[in-house]
Scaffold this motif. Structure first.
Motif, PDB file in Angstrom:
ATOM      1  N   LEU A 272      46.285  32.132  45.087  1.00  7.72           N
ATOM      2  CA  LEU A 272      45.603  32.833  46.168  1.00  7.72           C
ATOM      3  C   LEU A 272      45.389  31.980  47.428  1.00  7.72           C
ATOM      4  CD1 LEU A 272      44.583  35.592  46.871  1.00  7.72           C
ATOM      5  CD2 LEU A 272      42.354  34.990  45.903  1.00  7.72           C
ATOM      6  N   PRO A 273      45.037  30.691  47.326  1.00  5.12           N
ATOM      7  CA  PRO A 273      44.892  29.911  48.562  1.00  5.12           C
ATOM      8  C   PRO A 273      46.179  29.886  49.393  1.00  5.12           C
ATOM      9  CG  PRO A 273      43.837  28.780  46.751  1.00  5.12           C
ATOM     10  CD  PRO A 273      44.580  29.929  46.144  1.00  5.12           C
ATOM     11  N   ASN A 276      46.791  33.419  50.848  1.00  2.47           N
ATOM     12  CA  ASN A 276      45.909  33.629  52.003  1.00  2.47           C
ATOM     13  C   ASN A 276      46.441  32.939  53.254  1.00  2.47           C
ATOM     14  OD1 ASN A 276      44.019  35.159  50.600  1.00  2.47           O
ATOM     15  ND2 ASN A 276      42.770  33.380  50.045  1.00  2.47           N
ATOM     16  N   GLU A 277      47.057  31.787  53.067  1.00  2.68           N
ATOM     17  CA  GLU A 277      47.510  30.988  54.195  1.00  2.68           C
ATOM     18  C   GLU A 277      48.825  31.477  54.787  1.00  2.68           C
ATOM     19  OE1 GLU A 277      49.182  26.440  55.052  1.00  2.68           O
ATOM     20  OE2 GLU A 277      48.201  26.925  53.153  1.00  2.68           O
ATOM     21  N   MET A 299      41.471  40.994  45.591  1.00  2.00           N
ATOM     22  CA  MET A 299      41.986  40.979  46.959  1.00  2.00           C
ATOM     23  C   MET A 299      40.923  41.398  47.963  1.00  2.00           C
ATOM     24  SD  MET A 299      44.838  39.708  46.338  1.00  2.00           S
ATOM     25  CE  MET A 299      45.446  39.673  48.024  1.00  2.00           C
ATOM     26  N   ALA A 302      38.730  38.551  48.607  1.00  2.10           N
ATOM     27  CA  ALA A 302      39.410  37.525  49.404  1.00  2.10           C
ATOM     28  C   ALA A 302      39.572  37.951  50.859  1.00  2.10           C
ATOM     29  CB  ALA A 302      40.770  37.204  48.791  1.00  2.10           C
ATOM     30  N   TRP A 304      41.261  40.697  52.050  1.00  4.14           N
ATOM     31  CA  TRP A 304      42.481  41.438  52.376  1.00  4.14           C
ATOM     32  C   TRP A 304      42.163  42.914  52.601  1.00  4.14           C
ATOM     33  CZ3 TRP A 304      47.931  39.921  51.789  1.00  4.14           C
ATOM     34  CH2 TRP A 304      48.105  38.540  51.706  1.00  4.14           C
ATOM     35  N   TRP A 332      48.969  45.379  50.476  1.00  5.79           N
ATOM     36  CA  TRP A 332      47.837  44.681  51.088  1.00  5.79           C
ATOM     37  C   TRP A 332      48.276  43.956  52.347  1.00  5.79           C
ATOM     38  CZ3 TRP A 332      42.938  44.913  48.987  1.00  5.79           C
ATOM     39  CH2 TRP A 332      42.834  45.403  47.675  1.00  5.79           C
ATOM     40  N   ASN A 334      47.208  41.066  55.215  1.00  4.76           N
ATOM     41  CA  ASN A 334      46.379  39.871  55.388  1.00  4.76           C
ATOM     42  C   ASN A 334      45.843  39.825  56.825  1.00  4.76           C
ATOM     43  OD1 ASN A 334      45.226  37.333  55.533  1.00  4.76           O
ATOM     44  ND2 ASN A 334      46.996  36.245  54.676  1.00  4.76           N
ATOM     45  N   LYS A 336      44.101  37.734  58.304  1.00  7.10           N
ATOM     46  CA  LYS A 336      44.134  36.411  58.903  1.00  7.10           C
ATOM     47  C   LYS A 336      45.447  36.150  59.620  1.00  7.10           C
ATOM     48  CE  LYS A 336      41.125  34.532  55.285  1.00  7.10           C
ATOM     49  NZ  LYS A 336      41.037  33.637  54.106  1.00  7.10           N
TER      50      LYS A 336
END
Length: 343
Positions: A272-273, A276-277, A299, A302, A304, A332, A334, A336
């Protein structure tokens, strides 16, 4: 009788003669409309693939990528975007469709439904400049080819990355990418098992890989298990390839497609890290209602954004046990990496 009266009499006589024809046309129109409405209602109620939840219109996206002048070819089944799949990859199923061109997949085609097509093409729609996909458990490279062709249609540079345990399927993916116009430098194929940690997995060995899909590896086998599996001749020892290793050369993964026969939550949770990135869009095939819920919890926690989902479809056997008939789908975004819904 003056000419004006004669003219009006002629008009009314002609109208009177036309009334039965007009009436028949109106009746035919109404009958066709009723039949179409009934067909649509039946199709909607009978197909579970219309029962998805989405924050965008997946049917609109699917239609946007349709190639109207697509042509069939002997030995292949051609889909709505012109992507070709060799019938030899699924001979027991595709042989009967040799050379055919499919209709647009609404509500579904032979391997995916509105939700999965919509999520995959949504990832293409959100990409900018370049489109990179990682497909875990890629088989013949289904989503590598489909999203790659869609990305090429909109002018994106393309990099297709696949991970697959079966050697025959790896060769099929390499061949399929070439058939659909991708250069070798645009395709990276890894024979191994996608995992969150490095190691060795045991993968079932089959004689006819063309009709064997969805095989499950054995992770973390002991030395004794590995020796026994090797002696039996029924398993291959394959490297467990981490997502970190696969994604390392890339700043952004526009689509991560995960379909690994029940191990999706463990893999995504373990990575997951990194996800996420680097991952802009995540498309997951789920294999139980329990996995649907676990993945959704993970998710959402986190941060998402769930954009589309269709839950796993199952029947209940005589013992009261749910038996999955169709994998679920979750798409999903992201935030970010992709901030706005319309980006």
């Amino acid at each position: 009788m003056n000419s004006a009266k004669l003219f009006l009499r002629g008009v009314f006589r002609n109208l009177f003669l036309c009334i039965p024809q007009v009436r028949r046309l109106c009746d035919s129109r109404d009958t066709l409309s009723e039949r179409l409405a009934i067909c649509e209602a039946q199709k909607t109620s009978r197909s579970p693939f219309f029962h998805y939840n989405a924050s965008f219109d997946p049917q609109e996206i699917i239609r946007k990528f349709e190639v109207t002048d697509r042509q069939g070819k002997k030995g292949y089944y051609t889909n709505f975007m012109g992507v070709r799949t060799a019938v030899k990859y699924f001979p027991s199923f595709l042989t009967q469709m040799d050379g055919l061109v499919e209709a647009i997949p609404i509500p579904a085609n032979w391997h995916a439904d509105i939700a999965e097509w919509g999520a995959a093409l949504r990832a293409v729609e959100l990409a900018r400049g370049k489109f990179t996909i990682i497909e875990l458990g890629c088989g013949w490279g289904c989503w590598m080819n489909n999203t790659g062709v869609a990305a090429r249609m909109v002018g994106l540079d393309v990099h297709l990355i696949g991970v697959e345990g079966d050697e025959a399927h790896i060769e099929s993916a390499r061949e399929a990418c070439a058939v659909n116009g991708f250069r070798p430098d645009q395709v990276t194929l890894n024979r191994g098992i996608a995992a969150s940690t490095a190691g060795i997995a045991l993968f079932p060995r089959v004689e006819n890989g063309a009709d064997q899909w969805g095989l499950e590896p054995v992770f973390g086998a002991s030395e004794e298990q590995r020796r026994e599996a090797t002696r039996s001749g029924h398993f291959d020892e394959l490297p467990m390839i981490t997502l970190d290793e696969i994604a390392a050369p890339h700043d952004r993964i526009d689509l991560l497609h995960v379909d690994i026969q029940g191990g999706e939550v463990d893999l995504i949770g373990g990575c997951l890290p990194l996800i996420n990135e680097k991952v802009a869009y995540l498309l997951v095939g789920t294999h139980s209602r329990q996995i649907d819920g676990r993945l959704m919890d993970m998710m959402l926690n986190a941060g998402w954004k769930l954009e589309i989902e269709r839950p796993t479809i199952f029947t209940i056997d005589a013992g009261g046990i749910p038996c999955v008939t169709v994998d679920g789908v979750q798409g999903w975004r992201n935030p970010k990496i992709i901030n706005g819904m319309s980006n």
